[in-house]
Scaffold this active site. Structure first.
Site, PDB file in Angstrom:
ATOM      1  CE1 TYR A 102      -5.198  17.864  -4.803  1.00  0.00           C
ATOM      2  CE2 TYR A 102      -6.928  18.321  -6.398  1.00  0.00           C
ATOM      3  CZ  TYR A 102      -6.491  18.236  -5.088  1.00  0.00           C
ATOM      4  OH  TYR A 102      -7.353  18.539  -4.065  1.00  0.00           O
ATOM      5  CG  LEU A 103      -2.415  16.493 -13.007  1.00  0.00           C
ATOM      6  CD1 LEU A 103      -3.021  16.365 -14.388  1.00  0.00           C
ATOM      7  CD2 LEU A 103      -1.888  15.166 -12.520  1.00  0.00           C
TER       8      LEU A 103
END
Length: 731
Positions: A689-690
């Site tokens: 997600y990052l």
């Protein structure tokens, strides 16, 4: 008394010399360790220890039978050359072994959860020639400075070669839309070996009588026997599902005989399994090398493919062996049989002009496709949940890297549209249509809380996990006032992988009033958003921005939160690397909490914290001593007047104090970080997600090596980001 100094191999394959003595005669055997202490203590109370005179006793080694688990008699091995026989004489139990009630036994410090090895005791000199005492002990030769330098140069050279040979696909022109590759060739998936029947001396018992099962039923029985040590086999739902599926694999006669799982005895099968596990664990160095080489041959043949003239690693080329389904949490299908996948179940995908993989002898593939719009190499459907399983390329491959890059670029575009989208869903909360109101509140939750959309599923098909669209009335509680805050929504439900999501969130008055309206005249099991589903929600989101889905919102919120937290928590004025890394991990934790990435505390957590605290206490003592010594040196220098030698001594003591302070800070930060990470999983958000470019740009600004943030496999996965990211990158 006989001694044996035969070199032996330890569990790491290194030679060592173990002193083995057989004590003759003696009423009590001292075998070392805690057992010896308790045995000797008992013997002393009973008056069974004979007081005799001798030098100190040596370490005595036991022969352990790994299959049976019992101790054999003391044994000695033949030496290469004859040793001088030591004259037998009476001996006294050494004072070091006597039980002293007034003095506690010293315990060596533990390192990383494992006790340090005790130093071997020296042999007595009496009666032994010098050439016999000095037995050669195999030790790895210490490397010279030249060898260390050459090793470093070789490592740098290999790293440079790896970088030169890396496929820099991100610098090439992209294919037209929908085309993932132009050439794909591979060997197909690797199938697990066929089941081997039980030996004749291992039996399954029913009502105390041995029963010879058919091959299919025996294999499933082995699956259950292998799990007897696990708590799963004590759960009613697991046992019921297993017994039902096991019956399906039995013959008609076996079904009539075996009617009750409680009357089944899998003990001998379980013992055989444990013995095999122990045997594998205790493999010799040569055995491990043979096993490793055999595994490497499989990887070399099935673990790579040719993709557009480049050799790429395949991620999961092994088909999962059959077994019993476990699931996450209290899954309703736990205990069901995961059937063996055959080539007839597998669909192959490759280039039309490539060499099509050859199936195992006597089998054929279900289908062979040539679809370059997909990234999978093979697929099949598993029988328990009906999910399609895929063979995909490794995380550091071009196909995976391109997908990641596109994902983060779409999330970056959302940054330019998010304000308009928020205005839209706030306005929709006043709509006359209930469907539009429900959709607006759902998008609000996905945006503010990073909730998953929730997949549609048939009732009872999987565990009772929900997402935003599948929330039920029972999953939320409304509080007009709670803990000094107004309009609070309390969430409590099982999310993905049966992980509990519990949160109390203040919301706007519009959201609160809409939720009250959605819950009117509904029972707890009723759906909260009864007019909405994930397909309708994602269709609406894609109309607001091309490629926008609920998952893109989650990626956007995770990445933007990391960037904001890094700005707030870190400063270029920070001096030490450990402080910078602690701040980075805290920013990462904020994202993990937002995304509800929880984990159970590691089993060794408490012990590792105790060990770490012991190191901190020892370092504090060391620092206190160093400060005392520094103070004394300053005092002496002041009394005698400064000189070159004294100033040098002063500099050394100041350096020692600084080293201790740095070491103490490092340990304290490590303890803080470990405690804060106790129930939070940082890896999931970092990998999925990052945007990695945020972390890479931060490393460049803060002077932190990228290796401190991303390990080797993560650096390979994000090679594209490491290569292209500038110091001023903004998500």
């Amino acid at each position: 008394m006989r001694e044996d100094n035969t070199p032996k191999e330890d569990k790491n394959g290194k030679h060592k010399v173990t002193k083995v003595r057989t004590l003759i005669p003696c009423d009590v055997d001292f075998t070392g360790g805690e057992n010896a202490k308790s045995t000797k203590s008992s013997a002393r109370r009973n008056g069974n220890i004979k007081k005799v005179n001798a030098p100190k006793t040596e370490k005595i080694e036991l022969s352990l039978n790994s299959r049976e688990g019992d101790y054999s008699d003391f044994t000695t091995k033949k030496n290469e050359g004859k040793r001088k026989r030591i004259k037998e004489e009476s001996f006294e139990v050494p004072s070091s072994r006597r039980l002293n009630k007034n003095k506690k036994h010293s315990v060596e410090e533990e390192k990383d959860g494992e006790p340090l090895k005790k130093k071997a005791k020296k042999l007595p000199d009496k009666g032994v020639k010098p050439e016999e005492r000095k037995r050669p002990v195999s030790k790895s030769a210490r490397k010279t400075k030249e060898e260390i330098r050459e090793a470093k140069e070789l490592k740098i050279k290999l790293k440079e070669e790896e970088e030169q040979n890396r496929w820099r696909w991100w610098e090439e022109e992209k294919y037209e839309d929908g085309v993932k590759w132009r050439f794909l060739e591979h060997k197909g998936p690797y199938f697990p070996p066929n089941y081997q029947p039980l030996p004749d001396d291992v039996h399954f018992f029913y009502q105390g009588k041995p029963v010879k099962l058919s091959l299919a039923a025996e294999e499933v029985a082995v699956f259950f026997a292998q799990m007897l040590d696990h708590e799963y086999t004590t759960k009613k739902i697991f046992r019921d599902n297993f017994f039902m599926d096991w019956h399906k694999e039995m013959t008609h006669e076996e079904r009539l005989l075996i009617q009750d799982l409680d009357k089944c005895d899998f003990g001998e099968i379980h013992s055989m399994h444990k013995a095999k596990v122990e045997e594998r664990r205790n493999l010799s160095k040569e055995g491990k090398v043979i096993l490793k080489e055999a595994n490497q041959k499989i990887v070399d043949e099935f673990g790579f493919c040719m993709l557009d003239k480049h050799r790429e690693r395949i991620g999961n080329f092994r088909i999962e062996p059959p077994g019993l389904f476990r699931g996450r949490g209290e899954h309703p299908k736990q205990g069901m049989l995961k059937k063996r996948i055959q080539p007839e179940d597998v669909t192959i995908n490759c280039s039309q002009e490539s060499c099509i993989p050859v199936p195992p002898p006597g089998h054929r593939w279900k289908e062979v496709r040539h679809d370059n719009s997909v990234t999978w190499l093979a697929c099949w459907t598993e029988n328990v949940q009906g999910n399609i399983k895929y063979v995909m390329l490794n995380a550091n491959s071009k196909l995976k890297g391109e997908k990641d890059w596109e994902k983060y670029e779409v999330a970056r575009k959302l940054k330019m549209h998010v304000d308009d989208i928020r205005k839209q869903y706030i306005a929709d909360m006043k709509s006359r249509e209930m469907f539009i109101r429900q959709r607006a509140v759902a998008v609000y939750f996905i945006d503010k809380l990073a909730l998953r959309a929730g997949n549609e599923k048939e009732e009872g098909e999987t565990a009772d996990t929900v997402g935003c669209c599948s929330l039920r009335v029972e999953h939320i509680t409304l509080h007009k006032k709670l803990d000094g805050k107004e309009f609070v929504v309390e969430f409590d439900f099982l999310g993905k992988d049966s992980i509990r999501y519990y949160n109390k969130v203040p919301v706007t008055s519009k959201v609160f009033k809409n939720l009250e309206r959605f819950m009117q005249n509904k029972e707890p099991p009723d759906e909260l958003f009864d007019r909405l589903n994930t397909s309708k929600l994602n269709k609406h989101l894609s109309s607001l921005m091309p490629g926008l889905t609920a998952k893109v919102f989650r990626t956007f919120n995770a990445s933007i939160t990391l960037q904001q937290q890094l700005k707030e928590l870190t400063s270029e004025l920070m001096e030490t690397e450990v402080e910078k890394l602690l701040s980075y991990n805290r920013a990462n934790r904020a994202v993990a909490i937002l995304c509800n990435h929880q984990r159970a505390p590691p089993k060794t957590f408490e012990q590792s914290m105790v060990n770490l605290q012991a190191k901190i206490d020892a370092k504090k003592e060391q620092l206190a001593d160093a400060k005392k010594e520094l103070k004394q040196v300053k005092k002496d220098a002041k009394a005698k007047g400064s000189s070159d030698s004294k100033s040098q001594a002063l500099l050394k003591k100041e350096a020692a104090v600084k080293r201790c302070m740095d070491g103490l800070l490092k340990l304290e930060v490590q303890a803080t970080d470990k405690e804060e990470n106790k129930k939070i999983a940082l890896g999931t958000s970092k990998l999925n997600y990052l945007d990695p470019r945020i972390s890479i740009a931060w490393c460049k600004r803060m002077g932190v090596p990228i290796e401190k943030i991303f390990n080797k496999s993560q650096r390979d996965k994000f090679a594209w980001a490491i290569d292209m990211t500038e110091i001023d990158f903004e998500f």
